[in-house]
Design a protein around this motif. Structure first.
Motif, PDB file in Angstrom:
ATOM      1  N   LEU A 233      24.928  55.733  32.659  1.00  0.00           N
ATOM      2  CA  LEU A 233      26.320  56.111  32.449  1.00  0.00           C
ATOM      3  C   LEU A 233      27.195  55.756  33.643  1.00  0.00           C
ATOM      4  N   LEU A 234      26.635  55.813  34.843  1.00  0.00           N
ATOM      5  CA  LEU A 234      27.409  55.506  36.035  1.00  0.00           C
ATOM      6  C   LEU A 234      27.867  54.055  36.038  1.00  0.00           C
ATOM      7  N   GLY A 235      26.996  53.151  35.625  1.00  0.00           N
ATOM      8  CA  GLY A 235      27.361  51.747  35.612  1.00  0.00           C
ATOM      9  C   GLY A 235      28.520  51.461  34.673  1.00  0.00           C
ATOM     10  N   VAL A 236      28.461  52.027  33.464  1.00  0.00           N
ATOM     11  CA  VAL A 236      29.548  51.829  32.504  1.00  0.00           C
ATOM     12  C   VAL A 236      30.843  52.461  33.012  1.00  0.00           C
ATOM     13  N   THR A 237      30.740  53.624  33.637  1.00  0.00           N
ATOM     14  CA  THR A 237      31.929  54.285  34.177  1.00  0.00           C
ATOM     15  C   THR A 237      32.601  53.430  35.241  1.00  0.00           C
ATOM     16  N   LEU A 238      31.806  52.832  36.126  1.00  0.00           N
ATOM     17  CA  LEU A 238      32.372  51.965  37.163  1.00  0.00           C
ATOM     18  C   LEU A 238      33.052  50.743  36.558  1.00  0.00           C
ATOM     19  N   VAL A 239      32.450  50.169  35.523  1.00  0.00           N
ATOM     20  CA  VAL A 239      33.061  49.011  34.868  1.00  0.00           C
ATOM     21  C   VAL A 239      34.381  49.416  34.211  1.00  0.00           C
ATOM     22  N   TYR A 240      34.424  50.585  33.574  1.00  0.00           N
ATOM     23  CA  TYR A 240      35.657  51.049  32.944  1.00  0.00           C
ATOM     24  C   TYR A 240      36.750  51.280  33.987  1.00  0.00           C
ATOM     25  N   ILE A 241      36.378  51.812  35.141  1.00  0.00           N
ATOM     26  CA  ILE A 241      37.367  52.012  36.210  1.00  0.00           C
ATOM     27  C   ILE A 241      37.996  50.685  36.611  1.00  0.00           C
ATOM     28  N   VAL A 242      37.151  49.660  36.754  1.00  0.00           N
ATOM     29  CA  VAL A 242      37.656  48.336  37.131  1.00  0.00           C
ATOM     30  C   VAL A 242      38.571  47.778  36.043  1.00  0.00           C
ATOM     31  N   LEU A 243      38.252  48.017  34.787  1.00  0.00           N
ATOM     32  CA  LEU A 243      39.070  47.501  33.687  1.00  0.00           C
ATOM     33  C   LEU A 243      40.420  48.210  33.599  1.00  0.00           C
ATOM     34  N   ILE A 244      40.440  49.508  33.860  1.00  0.00           N
ATOM     35  CA  ILE A 244      41.675  50.280  33.752  1.00  0.00           C
ATOM     36  C   ILE A 244      42.544  50.114  34.995  1.00  0.00           C
ATOM     37  N   LEU A 245      41.932  49.784  36.114  1.00  0.00           N
ATOM     38  CA  LEU A 245      42.626  49.785  37.407  1.00  0.00           C
ATOM     39  C   LEU A 245      43.845  48.868  37.473  1.00  0.00           C
ATOM     40  N   PRO A 246      43.797  47.605  36.997  1.00  0.00           N
ATOM     41  CA  PRO A 246      44.987  46.748  37.120  1.00  0.00           C
ATOM     42  C   PRO A 246      46.231  47.334  36.455  1.00  0.00           C
ATOM     43  N   TYR A 247      46.072  47.834  35.235  1.00  0.00           N
ATOM     44  CA  TYR A 247      47.221  48.440  34.543  1.00  0.00           C
ATOM     45  C   TYR A 247      47.697  49.682  35.299  1.00  0.00           C
ATOM     46  N   THR A 248      46.761  50.471  35.808  1.00  0.00           N
ATOM     47  CA  THR A 248      47.132  51.685  36.532  1.00  0.00           C
ATOM     48  C   THR A 248      47.936  51.356  37.783  1.00  0.00           C
ATOM     49  N   VAL A 249      47.473  50.384  38.555  1.00  0.00           N
ATOM     50  CA  VAL A 249      48.179  49.997  39.780  1.00  0.00           C
ATOM     51  C   VAL A 249      49.573  49.481  39.457  1.00  0.00           C
ATOM     52  N   TRP A 250      49.669  48.613  38.476  1.00  0.00           N
ATOM     53  CA  TRP A 250      50.960  48.012  38.140  1.00  0.00           C
ATOM     54  C   TRP A 250      51.943  49.053  37.633  1.00  0.00           C
ATOM     55  N   THR A 251      51.490  49.968  36.785  1.00  0.00           N
ATOM     56  CA  THR A 251      52.388  50.982  36.219  1.00  0.00           C
ATOM     57  C   THR A 251      52.830  51.977  37.281  1.00  0.00           C
ATOM     58  N   LEU A 252      51.889  52.506  38.057  1.00  0.00           N
ATOM     59  CA  LEU A 252      52.240  53.501  39.069  1.00  0.00           C
ATOM     60  C   LEU A 252      53.090  52.902  40.180  1.00  0.00           C
ATOM     61  N   ARG A 253      52.909  51.630  40.440  1.00  0.00           N
ATOM     62  CA  ARG A 253      53.773  50.967  41.435  1.00  0.00           C
ATOM     63  C   ARG A 253      55.231  51.056  41.004  1.00  0.00           C
ATOM     64  N   GLY A 254      55.502  50.864  39.708  1.00  0.00           N
ATOM     65  CA  GLY A 254      56.868  50.981  39.225  1.00  0.00           C
ATOM     66  C   GLY A 254      57.431  52.378  39.382  1.00  0.00           C
ATOM     67  N   PHE A 255      56.617  53.380  39.119  1.00  0.00           N
ATOM     68  CA  PHE A 255      57.081  54.761  39.268  1.00  0.00           C
ATOM     69  C   PHE A 255      57.357  55.103  40.723  1.00  0.00           C
ATOM     70  N   ILE A 256      56.459  54.694  41.623  1.00  0.00           N
ATOM     71  CA  ILE A 256      56.652  55.013  43.040  1.00  0.00           C
ATOM     72  C   ILE A 256      57.844  54.261  43.604  1.00  0.00           C
ATOM     73  N   SER A 257      58.042  53.024  43.174  1.00  0.00           N
ATOM     74  CA  SER A 257      59.194  52.253  43.645  1.00  0.00           C
ATOM     75  C   SER A 257      60.505  52.895  43.215  1.00  0.00           C
ATOM     76  N   GLY A 258      60.490  53.643  42.115  1.00  0.00           N
ATOM     77  CA  GLY A 258      61.697  54.312  41.650  1.00  0.00           C
ATOM     78  C   GLY A 258      62.052  55.555  42.439  1.00  0.00           C
ATOM     79  N   ILE A 259      61.150  56.023  43.317  1.00  0.00           N
ATOM     80  CA  ILE A 259      61.445  57.177  44.166  1.00  0.00           C
ATOM     81  C   ILE A 259      62.195  56.687  45.404  1.00  0.00           C
ATOM     82  N   PRO A 260      63.406  57.168  45.676  1.00  0.00           N
ATOM     83  CA  PRO A 260      64.179  56.675  46.828  1.00  0.00           C
ATOM     84  C   PRO A 260      63.431  56.885  48.136  1.00  0.00           C
TER      85      PRO A 260
END
Length: 297
Positions: free
Chosen positions: A160-187
């Motif tokens: 289960l750990l191996g699959v979890t790590l792979v899922y983290i890598v798959l979700i990470l690009p979208y997470t970084v890109w989306t949260l970057r937009g939210f943080i950039s919107g904070i003055p």
């Protein structure tokens, strides 16, 4: 001399009871738009209805040549059969653990990475942003064999750990890109004001950036939860039946003797319940999170 307002075509003018002239769609256009919306809703909702309809039918009624749109003899046997089937409960637990672990890991790592990209200037910052975008364009099937060989080399297949790590890598690009937009919107002025008042960098993070990014974290976690919970190809390739999720378990209802439609449809409903529960828990924050970064000013 006062400016003359442009004339409004008669077909787009509408007079209310108060005498105010409004511009909008004609009555015929409104009717056609409503009909199109109804047709679209029926087409999209019919597969869901048919799953529910089939799940409550006995096997002899499911296999009838003439379909019935309402179960003639409703039964819960399909749900009992699915819930008591081999590996169902184990795969349900596996799916919950994998999904929660993947979402939590991607949110923590992605939030810190997005914070660094949005708030700090360093060499290679733009290149990292381009890499994040480029990774999302790579088809998952193209990565399947390299991922399997790499995880097998580390001894993380059938785990289960191996699959979890792979899922983290798959979700990470979208997470970084989306949260970057939210943080950039904070003055940035909020950060500077807090530092002037005596806050440390850590206190600025905990008291200002993290609370204001809360709606974005909720919206991002929704995407991560759905992607991890519904994933089938990776976990079906990496793990055996005892270490899979419910998406892979549904495949067991297709055998050489045929497809067990009743348990398959009932299992599909049971599989969707955790997603519905997750949405009910965070529904108040979904709309806020999806629109929080839409307007900047």
């Amino acid at each position: 001399m006062a400016a003359v307002a442009p004339a409004v075509p008669a077909r787009k003018r509408r007079v209310r009871d108060t005498g105010t002239v409004t511009v909008g769609r004609s009555r015929t256009g409104t009717v056609l738009a409503n009909l199109a919306g109804i047709v679209f809703t029926v087409v999209m909702a019919f597969p869901v209805y048919w799953v529910l309809n089939t799940a409550f039918k006995p096997s002899n009624e499911i296999l009838r040549f003439e379909p019935t749109f309402i179960p003639m003899s409703p039964t819960l046997d399909n749900f009992k059969s699915a819930f008591n089937a081999p590996y169902f409960q184990q795969d349900l637990l596996n799916g919950v653990l994998i999904t929660l672990g993947a979402v939590a890991g991607a949110i923590v790592v992605g939030f810190l990475a997005a914070l660094a990209i949005a708030r700090f200037s360093f060499y290679g910052r733009k290149a990292i942003i381009l890499v994040v975008l480029g990774v999302q364009m790579v088809p998952l099937v193209a990565l399947l064999i390299p991922l399997f060989l790499m995880m097998q080399g580390f001894g993380l297949t059938k785990d289960l750990l191996g699959v979890t790590l792979v899922y983290i890598v798959l979700i990470l690009p979208y997470t970084v890109w989306t949260l970057r937009g939210f943080i950039s919107g904070i003055p940035r002025e909020l950060d500077e004001a807090a530092l002037i008042d005596g806050c440390t960098r850590a206190q600025v993070f905990w008291r200002i950036i993290l609370p204001l990014t809360g709606p974005g974290l909720v919206a991002t976690s929704v995407y991560g939860f759905i992607q991890a919970w519904n994933e089938f190809i990776i976990i079906n390739t990496f793990n055996d039946q005892a270490q899979q999720n419910l998406m892979a378990w549904l495949l067991q209802n297709q055998t050489q003797r045929g497809t067990f439609w009743g348990p398959l449809m009932a299992g599909s409903i049971l599989t969707a319940i955790p997603v519905v529960i997750f949405f009910l828990i965070i529904q108040r924050n979904i709309a806020t999170g999806l629109t929080a970064g839409a307007v900047k000013g």
